[in-house]
Motif scaffolding. Structure first.
Motif, short mmCIF file in Angstrom:
data_model
loop_
_atom_site.label_atom_id
_atom_site.label_comp_id
_atom_site.label_asym_id
_atom_site.label_seq_id
_atom_site.Cartn_x
_atom_site.Cartn_y
_atom_site.Cartn_z
N LEU A 107 -2.80 15.38 -4.99
CA LEU A 107 -4.13 14.99 -4.53
C LEU A 107 -5.17 15.45 -5.55
O LEU A 107 -4.93 16.37 -6.33
CB LEU A 107 -4.42 15.62 -3.17
N ASN A 108 -6.34 14.84 -5.53
CA ASN A 108 -7.40 15.30 -6.43
C ASN A 108 -8.36 16.26 -5.73
O ASN A 108 -9.44 16.55 -6.23
CB ASN A 108 -8.17 14.12 -7.05
N THR A 109 -7.94 16.71 -4.55
CA THR A 109 -8.72 17.71 -3.82
C THR A 109 -7.86 18.96 -3.60
O THR A 109 -6.64 18.92 -3.78
CB THR A 109 -9.15 17.17 -2.44
N ASN A 110 -8.49 20.04 -3.22
CA ASN A 110 -7.79 21.28 -2.92
C ASN A 110 -6.77 21.01 -1.81
O ASN A 110 -7.14 20.65 -0.70
CB ASN A 110 -8.81 22.34 -2.47
N PRO A 111 -5.46 21.19 -2.08
CA PRO A 111 -4.44 20.87 -1.08
C PRO A 111 -4.49 21.77 0.15
O PRO A 111 -3.86 21.46 1.16
CB PRO A 111 -3.13 21.05 -1.85
N TYR A 112 -5.23 22.88 0.06
CA TYR A 112 -5.36 23.79 1.20
C TYR A 112 -6.60 23.48 2.05
O TYR A 112 -6.83 24.15 3.06
CB TYR A 112 -5.44 25.24 0.72
N SER A 113 -7.39 22.52 1.62
CA SER A 113 -8.69 22.28 2.28
C SER A 113 -8.56 21.37 3.50
O SER A 113 -7.56 20.66 3.68
CB SER A 113 -9.66 21.64 1.28
N ASN A 114 -9.60 21.39 4.34
CA ASN A 114 -9.65 20.49 5.50
C ASN A 114 -9.68 19.04 5.06
O ASN A 114 -9.12 18.16 5.72
CB ASN A 114 -10.89 20.80 6.35
N LYS A 115 -10.35 18.80 3.92
CA LYS A 115 -10.44 17.43 3.41
C LYS A 115 -9.06 16.88 3.08
O LYS A 115 -8.75 15.72 3.38
CB LYS A 115 -11.33 17.41 2.16
N ALA A 116 -8.21 17.72 2.48
CA ALA A 116 -6.86 17.29 2.14
C ALA A 116 -6.07 16.97 3.42
O ALA A 116 -5.30 16.00 3.46
CB ALA A 116 -6.15 18.37 1.34
N MET A 117 -6.26 17.79 4.46
CA MET A 117 -5.57 17.53 5.73
C MET A 117 -6.02 16.20 6.34
O MET A 117 -5.23 15.48 6.94
CB MET A 117 -5.81 18.68 6.71
N GLU A 118 -7.29 15.89 6.20
CA GLU A 118 -7.82 14.64 6.73
C GLU A 118 -7.27 13.43 5.96
O GLU A 118 -7.18 12.32 6.49
CB GLU A 118 -9.35 14.64 6.65
N GLU A 119 -6.89 13.67 4.69
CA GLU A 119 -6.39 12.57 3.85
C GLU A 119 -4.93 12.22 4.12
O GLU A 119 -4.50 11.09 3.88
CB GLU A 119 -6.58 12.94 2.37
N LEU A 120 -4.16 13.17 4.64
CA LEU A 120 -2.73 12.91 4.87
C LEU A 120 -2.48 11.78 5.85
O LEU A 120 -1.62 10.92 5.59
CB LEU A 120 -2.04 14.19 5.34
N PRO A 121 -3.18 11.72 7.00
CA PRO A 121 -2.97 10.58 7.90
C PRO A 121 -3.30 9.24 7.22
O PRO A 121 -2.64 8.23 7.51
CB PRO A 121 -3.92 10.86 9.06
N LEU A 122 -4.30 9.24 6.33
CA LEU A 122 -4.64 8.01 5.60
C LEU A 122 -3.52 7.63 4.65
O LEU A 122 -3.20 6.44 4.48
CB LEU A 122 -5.95 8.21 4.83
N LEU A 123 -2.92 8.66 4.01
CA LEU A 123 -1.79 8.43 3.12
C LEU A 123 -0.61 7.84 3.90
O LEU A 123 0.01 6.85 3.48
CB LEU A 123 -1.38 9.75 2.45
N GLU A 124 -0.32 8.43 5.05
CA GLU A 124 0.79 7.95 5.87
C GLU A 124 0.53 6.53 6.37
O GLU A 124 1.43 5.68 6.35
CB GLU A 124 0.99 8.89 7.07
N LYS A 125 -0.69 6.27 6.77
CA LYS A 125 -1.05 4.95 7.28
C LYS A 125 -0.85 3.87 6.21
O LYS A 125 -0.32 2.79 6.50
CB LYS A 125 -2.51 4.96 7.75
N ALA A 126 -1.24 4.17 4.98
CA ALA A 126 -1.10 3.21 3.88
C ALA A 126 0.37 2.93 3.59
O ALA A 126 0.76 1.78 3.36
CB ALA A 126 -1.79 3.76 2.63
N ILE A 127 1.19 3.98 3.62
CA ILE A 127 2.63 3.81 3.35
C ILE A 127 3.29 3.03 4.47
O ILE A 127 4.11 2.13 4.23
CB ILE A 127 3.30 5.18 3.16
N VAL A 128 2.96 3.36 5.71
CA VAL A 128 3.53 2.65 6.87
C VAL A 128 3.19 1.17 6.80
O VAL A 128 4.05 0.30 7.05
CB VAL A 128 3.02 3.27 8.19
N LYS A 129 1.95 0.85 6.44
CA LYS A 129 1.54 -0.56 6.34
C LYS A 129 2.34 -1.27 5.25
O LYS A 129 2.75 -2.43 5.40
CB LYS A 129 0.05 -0.65 6.03
N SER A 130 2.58 -0.54 4.14
CA SER A 130 3.36 -1.12 3.05
C SER A 130 4.78 -1.45 3.52
O SER A 130 5.33 -2.50 3.17
CB SER A 130 3.40 -0.14 1.88
N LEU A 131 5.37 -0.55 4.32
CA LEU A 131 6.71 -0.80 4.84
C LEU A 131 6.71 -1.96 5.82
O LEU A 131 7.62 -2.80 5.84
CB LEU A 131 7.25 0.46 5.51
N GLU A 132 5.68 -2.01 6.68
CA GLU A 132 5.59 -3.10 7.67
C GLU A 132 5.45 -4.45 6.97
O GLU A 132 6.05 -5.44 7.38
CB GLU A 132 4.40 -2.87 8.59
#
Length: 736
Positions: A500-525
């Motif tokens: 990630l281009n943000t601090n992996p320990y930050s709240n912002k990084a945690m908020e980005e993980l569901p977006l990452l998962e959503k994008a990958i899931v859509k790609s698989l679908e």
């Protein structure tokens, strides 16, 4: 049952019984200490907080099985020179790599073979500004922190023979010097353990000192100040080996953090229980010439409230077993056992000690009956309760005004608690000069922050050709994505390492993980894969923090209602009043949210805290609500007993006046013990200690003396509903 209890009180206060009681306790502690291990010997610093079915742990399990090349735990040696890394520095790095490759340090699994790389390849690993270089060393997984530290010490020792000066022992502000800091999971684990280990002994001494000072200032009696401490010390002598035995048998697990907080809780709550008995004993010594009879009556009048208060805390802490998050669940049994044993000691050991010492316990301010004073040609001293009487008069004459003012005060800060920012970043709880935090800061400032803790993405392709890398690279918060790595056994599994281009320990990084998962899931679908969401696993530190946030939020949604329900049942059984149960719980809940608000204001505006640890609200809730209810129980039980002999308003006034000094003393001591936690360099304990101490003080100086009695005065006999016997007594008093 009442006869058994009465006989017991007589036994403890008797000449023979008190000696038997004390000897039994000493013999028990000696026996336990000889045959059982101490709690400090059974601490487990690597106990897992997340269960195996947490998403991040499922990803880790698959990675361990299918991608075994990443089994090691990394230590990131971060080298930094302000004026730029030199060729000599690079040669020394290679020499260090060659040395530990030939002679591995303890538990070393593998290293990045930089000693085999040409200089041109090494230059690519230096930061863009030329100041920093990161050398990863992998250690065997599941290695205990103490063993990891041995390996790191050996590594540092090997570096001393290579570098002209020790780069690990430098001040980062010093120019033209090579600095080295160890960060990553290994460095963070070692620093976390060091922080708690350093705090154990100092915390114990500081807690004892603050309790002793408070007792000396409040009671001005050196003997009396030592009695609660002796009681707590002997109780701890029994608690420690019992916990040690349970830990050794693997029935329970606890770490340094649990032991640290348990020590504070034990001295704070234990001293409180002793003080409630001591206060009753002192008041009766001014009436009863026989100190043994005074002790019997003291136990008779105070034991119910002490037992009820202790059980309230024990039950509240035991509810933590419902938690799924490890460090919360691990508090339950040790804390419950500690309070239960301390409560028993308060009703057996402490009264036996007081009974032996008698009036001399209070030297030089010895309480005597009126006849005793006359024989000594001295006038009986009148107890100064002017301030207590003033508050009692205020809450009974102006109950509505007092209720409205206190409710407004507490409500304002309770609403402010909604402004709190939370963090689940382990590093943010470290002092800024801790090596692992300094190392992370160097990586964050001179490399991509995500390099410290990359995100691991594993997908099940079902044999389909899917370009997941391209999908991930399109996300704005992603810095780099590795090529797909095939699995060892399942050819349809693929793994990508995402920085990630943000601090992996930050709240912002945690908020980005569901977006990452959503994008990958859509790609698989889009590729026609069914149940795509179940075929994506995301692991790494950021994923673990997100799981921590989700699981602790779920834990709070279960534990808080259960604790409230259990306390409500105990209060109703003790008071026989639904009305009183409701408003006693409501007032403590209000003080809890107010404590969060005030605590956040203090930490944020006075100590520049950007966010408090996400576990703090649940930790503080259990302690503030359970311990705060203790004070309500002692005060309201005094009012209840007096209301049987006098009109309710007078009972409220005298109950407030009588219980005021002892509860105030107990509250100050309990708050002071929690404030001891703020002296440690561990931010999670600083936050917890501050908020809990504020909660105790609010209960002591706002809820107990003002809000609860004023509500009781407003409700009148309705406060006792549906206790018909009590209501009939009040009606009879009103008519007489």
């Amino acid at each position: 049952m009442k006869k058994i209890i009465s006989n017991y009180f007589t036994f403890v206060a008797s000449a023979k019984g008190r000696v038997i009681t004390i000897v039994s306790w000493i013999f028990l502690v000696a026996l336990l200490s000889i045959f059982l291990p101490q709690a400090s010997e059974q601490k487990n610093e690597i106990a897992k907080n997340l269960s195996a079915n947490a998403p991040s742990q499922e990803a880790a399990k698959i990675a361990e099985k299918e991608f075994p090349n990443e089994q090691g735990t990394p230590a990131l040696i971060t080298f930094y020179r302000k004026d730029g890394i030199t060729e000599k520095d690079l040669a020394n790095f290679q020499q260090l790599a060659a040395e530990i490759s030939k002679n591995p340090v303890a538990h070393q699994q593998s290293i990045m073979p930089i000693h085999q790389l040409p200089t041109r390849a090494l230059l690519k690993n230096i930061s863009k500004d030329g100041t920093s270089f990161v050398f990863p060393v992998l250690f065997d997984k599941q290695t205990e922190t103490a063993e990891l530290e041995k390996g790191i010490q050996e590594l540092k020792k090997a570096s001393k023979d290579i570098f002209s000066s020790d780069p690990f022992d430098t001040n980062l502000n010093k120019d033209n010097v090579l600095h080295a800091r160890i960060t990553g999971p290994v460095g963070i684990s070692i620093d976390a353990t060091a922080l708690f280990s350093q705090g154990d002994l100092s915390l114990l001494f500081a807690t004892v000192a603050i309790v002793l000072i408070c007792l000396l200032v409040i009671y001005r009696s050196p003997i009396l100040a030592l009695i609660p401490l002796i009681g707590v010390a002997i109780a701890y002598g029994a608690i420690s080996p019992i916990l040690g035995a349970l830990g050794k048998s693997e029935w329970i697990v606890f770490d340094s953090q649990a032991i640290s907080i348990m020590t504070v809780l034990l001295f704070g709550a234990g001293t409180d229980y002793c003080l409630f008995l001591i206060a009753k004993y002192r008041s009766l010594l001014s009436i009863e010439s026989d100190s043994r009879i005074a002790m019997q009556k003291s136990l008779s009048r105070a034991s119910g409230a002490i037992a009820m208060s202790g059980l309230t805390v024990v039950v509240s802490l035991f509810v933590l077993l419902l938690a799924k998050y490890g460090s919360i669940q691990r508090f339950a049994v040790p804390f419950s056992i500690a309070i239960l044993i301390m409560m028993i000691a308060s009703l057996t050991l402490v009264p036996a000690i007081l009974s032996i010492l008698g009036r001399i316990s209070f030297y030089p301010f010895i309480p005597r009956t009126e006849e005793m004073q006359q024989k000594r040609n001295k006038k009986p001293k009148k107890t100064n309760k002017r301030f207590g009487n003033f508050i009692g008069t205020l809450v009974t004459k102006h109950p509505w005004k007092v209720t409205i003012v206190t409710l407004l005060f507490l409500s304002v800060f309770a609403l402010y608690s909604t402004k709190i920012e939370y963090t689940y970043d382990t590093l943010s709880s470290f002092p800024k000069d801790m090596p692992s935090r300094e190392g992370f800061t160097l990586i964050e400032e001179h490399f991509t922050a995500g390099e410290l803790a990359p995100v691991q993405v594993i997908i099940q392709t079902d044999g389909e050709e899917i370009n997941v890398k391209e999908t991930i690279e399109k996300l704005t918060f992603v810095s780099t994505v590795s090529d797909s790595e095939p699995a060892k056994n399942d050819k349809n599994l693929q793994k990508y390492t995402v920085e990630l281009n943000t601090n992996p320990y930050s709240n912002k990084a945690m908020e980005e993980l569901p977006l990452l998962e959503k994008a990958i899931v859509k790609s698989l679908e889009d590729s026609g894969i069914q149940n795509s969401k179940e075929k994506v696993w995301i692991g790494g530190i950021t994923a673990e923090q997100l799981d921590t946030k989700n699981i602790t939020t779920d834990d709070a949604s279960i534990i808080i209602p259960v604790v409230i329900s259990m306390i409500a049942v105990l209060l109703f059984v003790y008071l026989r009043s639904i009305t009183a149960t409701i408003y006693l719980i409501a007032t403590v809940l209000l003080s809890y949210f107010s404590a969060l608000g005030i605590g956040w204001a203090v930490l944020h505006y006075f100590f520049d805290v950007d966010a408090i640890q996400g576990l703090i609200p649940l930790y503080s809730f259990v302690f503030i609500v359970a311990l705060g209810e203790d004070y309500n129980i002692f005060m309201i039980s005094s009012i209840w007993k007096k209301s049987k002999e006098m009109p309710l308003l007078r009972a409220v006034k005298e109950g407030v006046s009588e219980s005021g000094s002892v509860i105030t003393s107990a509250g100050i001591i309990l708050a002071a013990t929690f404030m001891v936690l703020t002296t440690l360099p561990i931010q999670i304990l600083v936050h917890f200690g501050t908020i809990t101490a504020i909660g105790v003080l609010l209960d002591t100086f706002v809820v107990r003396p003002f809000l609860v009695p004023s509500i009781t005065a407003i409700l009148g006999k309705k406060a006792f509903w549906p206790a018909k016997k009590q209501i009939r007594l009040l009606k009879k008093q009103e008519n007489s």
